[in-house]
Motif scaffolding. Structure first.
Motif, mmCIF file in Angstrom:
data_model
loop_
_atom_site.group_PDB
_atom_site.id
_atom_site.type_symbol
_atom_site.label_atom_id
_atom_site.label_comp_id
_atom_site.label_asym_id
_atom_site.label_seq_id
_atom_site.Cartn_x
_atom_site.Cartn_y
_atom_site.Cartn_z
ATOM 1 N N SER A 448 0.823 -1.214 0.000
ATOM 2 C CA SER A 448 0.000 0.000 0.000
ATOM 3 C C SER A 448 0.855 1.260 0.000
ATOM 4 O O SER A 448 0.485 2.268 -0.609
ATOM 5 C CB SER A 448 -0.927 -0.002 1.223
ATOM 6 O OG SER A 448 -1.768 -1.138 1.226
ATOM 7 N N TRP A 456 -3.422 -2.411 -8.117
ATOM 8 C CA TRP A 456 -4.052 -3.622 -7.568
ATOM 9 C C TRP A 456 -3.082 -4.420 -6.699
ATOM 10 O O TRP A 456 -3.487 -5.420 -6.085
ATOM 11 C CB TRP A 456 -4.570 -4.500 -8.707
ATOM 12 C CG TRP A 456 -5.870 -3.993 -9.255
ATOM 13 C CD1 TRP A 456 -6.045 -3.113 -10.278
ATOM 14 C CD2 TRP A 456 -7.180 -4.306 -8.780
ATOM 15 N NE1 TRP A 456 -7.375 -2.853 -10.481
ATOM 16 C CE2 TRP A 456 -8.106 -3.583 -9.571
ATOM 17 C CE3 TRP A 456 -7.671 -5.125 -7.763
ATOM 18 C CZ2 TRP A 456 -9.472 -3.655 -9.377
ATOM 19 C CZ3 TRP A 456 -9.043 -5.207 -7.563
ATOM 20 C CH2 TRP A 456 -9.926 -4.476 -8.364
ATOM 21 N N VAL A 459 -4.200 -4.970 -3.178
ATOM 22 C CA VAL A 459 -5.240 -5.993 -3.052
ATOM 23 C C VAL A 459 -4.600 -7.369 -2.945
ATOM 24 O O VAL A 459 -5.023 -8.215 -2.143
ATOM 25 C CB VAL A 459 -6.201 -5.937 -4.260
ATOM 26 C CG1 VAL A 459 -7.262 -7.031 -4.145
ATOM 27 C CG2 VAL A 459 -6.856 -4.562 -4.349
ATOM 28 N N ALA A 462 -3.349 -7.690 0.430
ATOM 29 C CA ALA A 462 -4.433 -7.915 1.379
ATOM 30 C C ALA A 462 -4.917 -9.359 1.336
ATOM 31 O O ALA A 462 -5.272 -9.943 2.380
ATOM 32 C CB ALA A 462 -5.585 -6.959 1.091
ATOM 33 N N VAL A 463 -4.954 -9.958 0.129
ATOM 34 C CA VAL A 463 -5.345 -11.368 0.017
ATOM 35 C C VAL A 463 -4.341 -12.252 0.761
ATOM 36 O O VAL A 463 -4.710 -13.183 1.485
ATOM 37 C CB VAL A 463 -5.452 -11.784 -1.468
ATOM 38 C CG1 VAL A 463 -5.652 -13.296 -1.591
ATOM 39 C CG2 VAL A 463 -6.603 -11.044 -2.136
ATOM 40 N N LEU A 554 -8.942 -5.806 3.591
ATOM 41 C CA LEU A 554 -9.179 -6.167 2.193
ATOM 42 C C LEU A 554 -10.124 -5.174 1.524
ATOM 43 O O LEU A 554 -9.903 -4.761 0.370
ATOM 44 C CB LEU A 554 -9.751 -7.587 2.113
ATOM 45 C CG LEU A 554 -10.088 -8.114 0.710
ATOM 46 C CD1 LEU A 554 -8.844 -8.155 -0.168
ATOM 47 C CD2 LEU A 554 -10.735 -9.493 0.806
ATOM 48 N N THR A 557 -8.427 -1.829 0.529
ATOM 49 C CA THR A 557 -7.516 -1.962 -0.615
ATOM 50 C C THR A 557 -8.295 -2.110 -1.922
ATOM 51 O O THR A 557 -7.898 -1.546 -2.953
ATOM 52 C CB THR A 557 -6.585 -3.176 -0.435
ATOM 53 O OG1 THR A 557 -7.361 -4.377 -0.294
ATOM 54 C CG2 THR A 557 -5.701 -3.003 0.780
ATOM 55 N N VAL A 558 -9.407 -2.836 -1.899
ATOM 56 C CA VAL A 558 -10.234 -2.977 -3.098
ATOM 57 C C VAL A 558 -10.830 -1.633 -3.490
ATOM 58 O O VAL A 558 -10.846 -1.254 -4.671
ATOM 59 C CB VAL A 558 -11.341 -4.024 -2.871
ATOM 60 C CG1 VAL A 558 -12.349 -4.012 -4.021
ATOM 61 C CG2 VAL A 558 -10.728 -5.416 -2.720
ATOM 62 N N ALA A 561 -8.350 0.533 -5.185
ATOM 63 C CA ALA A 561 -8.052 0.124 -6.556
ATOM 64 C C ALA A 561 -9.174 0.484 -7.520
ATOM 65 O O ALA A 561 -8.927 0.787 -8.691
ATOM 66 C CB ALA A 561 -7.788 -1.384 -6.594
#
Length: 606
Positions: A448, A456, A459, A462-463, A554, A557-558, A561
């Motif tokens: 980040s 992305w 993301v 985060a996953v 999560l 972050t999505v 993006a």
């Protein structure tokens, strides 16, 4: 009104009945055990009941400590025992077993030794034999006795006259363990302010609220961005801290502990400090200096410090074989007076921290204030965390299921990591648990912070973080360093929000992030104080509704993006409002309910 039953033949010239009435009791006399049972049965079912030997001699404050503290279902001092409504049946059963019995009692809770043949003391002995916990307050030099003969009674009365009860009360109103600034610069006079407030009917909750209002006014003064405003803000912040010390001293002076007081005192300290950070950031912005990132960083660092404290204490408070060479060294240093104060000041406790912030606000700029605060808190966090890591690695402690549950609750795992954890089941061994939690958190924060807004890659980070969160919490957190998992999660979630908002680089993004982190931090503090009150964690539906720590990470972050920087700012604001509403409504519902724990938080040393 609580009921006091004086057992045995009244003693001429005794002030016992008057002392009990001054403490708010409705006093009744019982000549024997049978009459005492009848009076207990006739007492209001929802009220406290106390049994006191008619021969009791002692300070009224000894009776106050033993008979009026709302935190304990059963409590006793020599010659007196009390039960709240929930423990009435237990006391009644013990009383039924005392019909026609006599006995002796050798133990004391302080003061003068008790005599033989005292019904309240026999009841306490019976409760102890049954394994029923009975609180015995520390009386120190206060007298509480049941003299067996006139000579012993005269000696007990002389002992009462020899002790200044009010001086003992004032001293006991001050916390026995506090920071240097609080101990030597605030408490010497705040105790007298506490007595003044108590004698005029001010409650701890009213003083706590006054402290909050004073701090909010201080924040508003700082938000003006002017030198007079900064000076006024510093002075008001110190005044707020004086009131913050006074509320606890009033509670201890008059034993006014309450469920609402627990909630107010536990949360208002954080609300005051973090609102002041926001005020400084607003004031700096008026002067053309954007320090919102520093303000948010200070809040994150301070919150993570607290989570380290909470997690370490919960992991070890009931552990067995809980010794280490590091702890032994600390105990040795405690015998050297000056080292105690140095070590208390190094951790930058609330008194020193607020005094530093107040002085720097008055004489420097918000940016300098935050720089010094961040450096000081970082050094303090390094010192305390390093010491606790050394203790954890060198001790051979066996942690309990309760500690593992507390750490799991502090982890704030949501439905995503929870579902993955149930699939993984086995989890990770030993030190791999905190290592994976740290690496997963570092990955999402780094992704980040080091990529452009709209990428992305956060993301993906985060996953990975969701997966590592599941691995870290798949089995009970009983490892030597598993207490680091909750603070790693806090740092990851809050740090991700800070990094994404900073990367957005639009007006309002960092203030919106500040609001979101503040709302989530409130939820985490609320969890801590529920656990401390043995009331468990917030309900599972609330954790699911706000996503858990990995779900929120999560989500942001999505959103970063998918949305533009301006839209992301709006989204952060909406999430902050929704989270705040949910956690505040549930928290208020819990803390004002009849089932909330009757405790009064005394403030954090850090």
């Amino acid at each position: 009104m609580p009921t006091a039953i004086v057992t045995g033949q009244p003693v001429p010239g005794s002030s016992l009945e008057g002392d009990l009435r001054s403490l708010g009791f409705d006093v009744h006399l019982a000549a024997d055990t049978a009459e005492a049972r009848e009076l207990i049965a006739a007492a209001p079912e929802d009220g406290r009941v106390a049994l006191v030997d008619a021969r009791f001699v002692g300070h009224p404050h000894a009776l106050r400590l033993g008979l009026t503290d709302p935190r304990f279902p059963l409590a006793a001092v020599p010659g007196a025992v009390t039960a709240q409504s929930g423990a009435r049946q237990t006391l009644h059963q013990a009383l039924n077993g005392q019909a026609g019995q006599n006995g002796t009692q050798d133990e004391t809770g302080g003061g003068t030794a008790v005599a033989v043949d005292s019904l309240p003391d026999r009841l306490v002995t019976a409760l102890d034999a049954d394994g029923t916990p009975v609180h015995r307050p520390e009386l120190g030099s206060l007298v509480a006795a049941v003299p067996a003969d006139p000579q012993a009674r005269n000696e007990a009365r002389q002992a009462v006259l020899a002790v200044d009860e009010e001086d003992v009360r004032l001293k006991s109103a001050v916390k026995s363990r506090d920071g240097f600034f609080t101990t030597f610069c605030i408490s010497p006079y705040s105790r007298y302010l506490a007595r003044w407030c108590a004698r005029r009917g001010f409650t701890p909750n009213q003083i706590t609220t006054a402290s909050l209002l004073t701090a909010l006014i201080a924040a508003a003064c700082a938000a003006t961005g002017t030198r007079p405003g900064f000076i006024a803000a510093g002075l008001l912040l110190i005044a707020s801290f004086v009131l913050d010390c006074t509320d606890g001293q009033v509670a201890r002076y008059s034993l006014q502990y309450s469920t609402l007081g627990a909630w107010l005192d536990a949360t208002f300290d954080r609300a005051k400090e973090y609102a002041y950070y926001a005020g400084l950031a607003l004031g700096a912005a008026r002067g053309g200096d954007d320090v919102w990132a520093l303000a948010l960083g200070a809040m994150i660092l301070q919150t993570c410090r607290h989570v380290v404290d909470f997690s370490f204490n919960e992991a070890n408070h009931d552990a067995t074989a809980n010794t280490s060479p590091t702890a032994a060294l600390s105990d040795k240093l405690d015998s050297v007076g000056w080292t105690v104060w140095v070590r208390r000041m190094i951790v930058l406790p609330i008194g020193e921290r607020w005094a530093m912030i107040a002085v720097l606000t008055a004489v420097t700029t918000p940016r300098i204030t935050f720089y010094v605060l961040l450096i000081g808190c970082a050094l303090a966090a390094t010192y305390t965390t390093a010491g606790r890591v050394l203790r954890s690695l060198t001790r051979k402690a066996r942690r309990t299921d309760r500690a593992a549950r507390a750490l799991a609750d502090l982890a704030d795992t949501g439905p995503l990591a929870g579902a993955l954890g149930r699939v993984l089941k086995r989890g990770l061994p030993g030190l791999a648990v905190p290592a994976v939690a740290f690496l997963g958190g570092a990955a999402v924060v780094a992704c980040s912070a080091l990529t452009g807004f709209g990428s992305w890659l956060p993301v993906v980070g985060a996953v990975v973080y969701v997966l590592t969160s599941a691995l870290a919490t798949a089995r009970p957190l009983k490892g030597s360093l598993d207490w680091l998992v909750p603070p790693f999660f806090r740092a990851a979630e809050y740090g991700t929000v800070l990094a994404l908002a900073a990367r957005a680089d639009v007006q309002g993004a960092l203030p919106a992030a500040f609001g979101l982190v503040a709302a989530v931090a409130y939820h985490h503090y609320d969890t801590v104080y529920r656990i401390r009150g043995d009331a468990g964690a917030p309900p599972a539906w609330l954790v699911r509704a706000i996503g858990g720590q990995e779900g929120r990470t999560l989500l942001v972050t999505v959103l970063a993006a998918l949305l533009t920087a301006s839209q992301f700012t709006v989204a952060l604001t909406v999430i902050a409002v929704c989270v705040a509403l949910l956690v505040l409504v549930e928290s208020i519902r819990f803390w004002v309910s009849a089932g909330a724990p009757a405790v009064h938080d005394e403030g954090e040393t850090a």
